[in-house]
Design a protein around this motif. Structure first.
Motif, short mmCIF file in Angstrom:
data_model
loop_
_atom_site.label_atom_id
_atom_site.label_comp_id
_atom_site.label_asym_id
_atom_site.label_seq_id
_atom_site.Cartn_x
_atom_site.Cartn_y
_atom_site.Cartn_z
N LYS A 56 1.23 -0.86 0.27
CA LYS A 56 0.36 -0.10 -0.18
C LYS A 56 0.35 1.09 -0.42
N PHE A 57 0.51 2.45 -0.95
CA PHE A 57 1.81 3.23 -1.28
C PHE A 57 0.59 4.26 -1.16
N THR A 58 0.70 5.51 -1.36
CA THR A 58 0.70 6.83 -2.15
C THR A 58 1.35 7.29 -3.08
N LEU A 59 0.78 7.76 -4.52
CA LEU A 59 1.80 8.27 -5.30
C LEU A 59 0.84 9.38 -5.01
N TYR A 60 1.71 10.22 -5.54
CA TYR A 60 2.17 12.05 -5.32
C TYR A 60 2.95 12.71 -7.15
N GLY A 61 2.76 13.89 -7.20
CA GLY A 61 3.34 14.85 -7.05
C GLY A 61 2.15 16.52 -8.30
N THR A 62 3.19 16.95 -9.26
CA THR A 62 1.90 17.77 -10.08
C THR A 62 2.18 17.53 -11.70
N ASN A 63 0.98 17.24 -11.89
CA ASN A 63 0.78 16.86 -13.22
C ASN A 63 1.27 18.24 -14.09
N ASP A 64 2.88 18.20 -14.35
CA ASP A 64 4.02 19.14 -15.42
C ASP A 64 3.77 18.85 -16.51
N GLN A 65 3.05 17.47 -17.16
CA GLN A 65 3.38 16.68 -18.00
C GLN A 65 2.65 17.07 -18.62
N PRO A 66 2.27 16.21 -19.78
CA PRO A 66 0.92 15.77 -21.01
C PRO A 66 0.71 14.53 -19.85
N TYR A 67 -0.65 14.16 -20.21
CA TYR A 67 -0.53 12.70 -19.50
C TYR A 67 -2.25 11.76 -20.78
N GLU A 68 -1.59 11.10 -21.29
CA GLU A 68 -2.28 10.50 -22.19
C GLU A 68 -2.59 11.67 -23.18
N ASP A 69 -3.85 11.99 -23.27
CA ASP A 69 -3.83 12.76 -25.19
C ASP A 69 -4.11 14.43 -24.40
#
Length: 124
Positions: A56-69
């Protein structure tokens, strides 16, 4: 990927996607990581039982790059996940599954509108 069998059975329960090769799994894992230059995994715990690992974990960050389309939104995200990995007798991944709240992740990065809490307050 030397630690993953060439043919696997891995299910992303949030999307229903079934991955059947090591290459598909690597590509699938890299998509959210590539959408954030500062992505990190935190609060991780691992439990081993027989030929399975539970994490179990948490993924975190900033969406500063394209994601999918979609273009980057600059929004932060924090998503809790649980993953079960199945191992073969040689210590290679032969499959598994992951569980997480994809809708909340997409809301956080701004790709879907947030739920209206006045209508459905039990969702948050």
């Amino acid at each position: 990927m030397p630690y993953i069998e060439p043919e696997i059975h891995y299910v992303d329960q949030a999307t229903g996607q079934v991955l059947t090769t090591a290459e598909e799994l690597a590509n699938h894992i890299s998509r959210p990581l590539n959408a954030s230059s500062d992505a990190k995994i935190a609060n991780y715990e691992y439990f081993q039982s027989g030929d399975q690992t539970f994490s179990k974990f948490t993924l975190y960050g900033t969406n500063d790059q394209p994601y999918e389309d979609n273009p980057a939104t600059g929004n932060n995200f924090s998503v809790d996940a649980v993953e079960v990995v199945d191992w073969d007798s040689e210590g290679k991944v032969k499959g598994g599954e992951i569980f997480y709240d994809r809708l909340t992740a997409l809301e956080q990065i701004g790709l879907v509108p947030p739920a209206n809490n006045t209508i459905m307050p039990y969702l948050h």
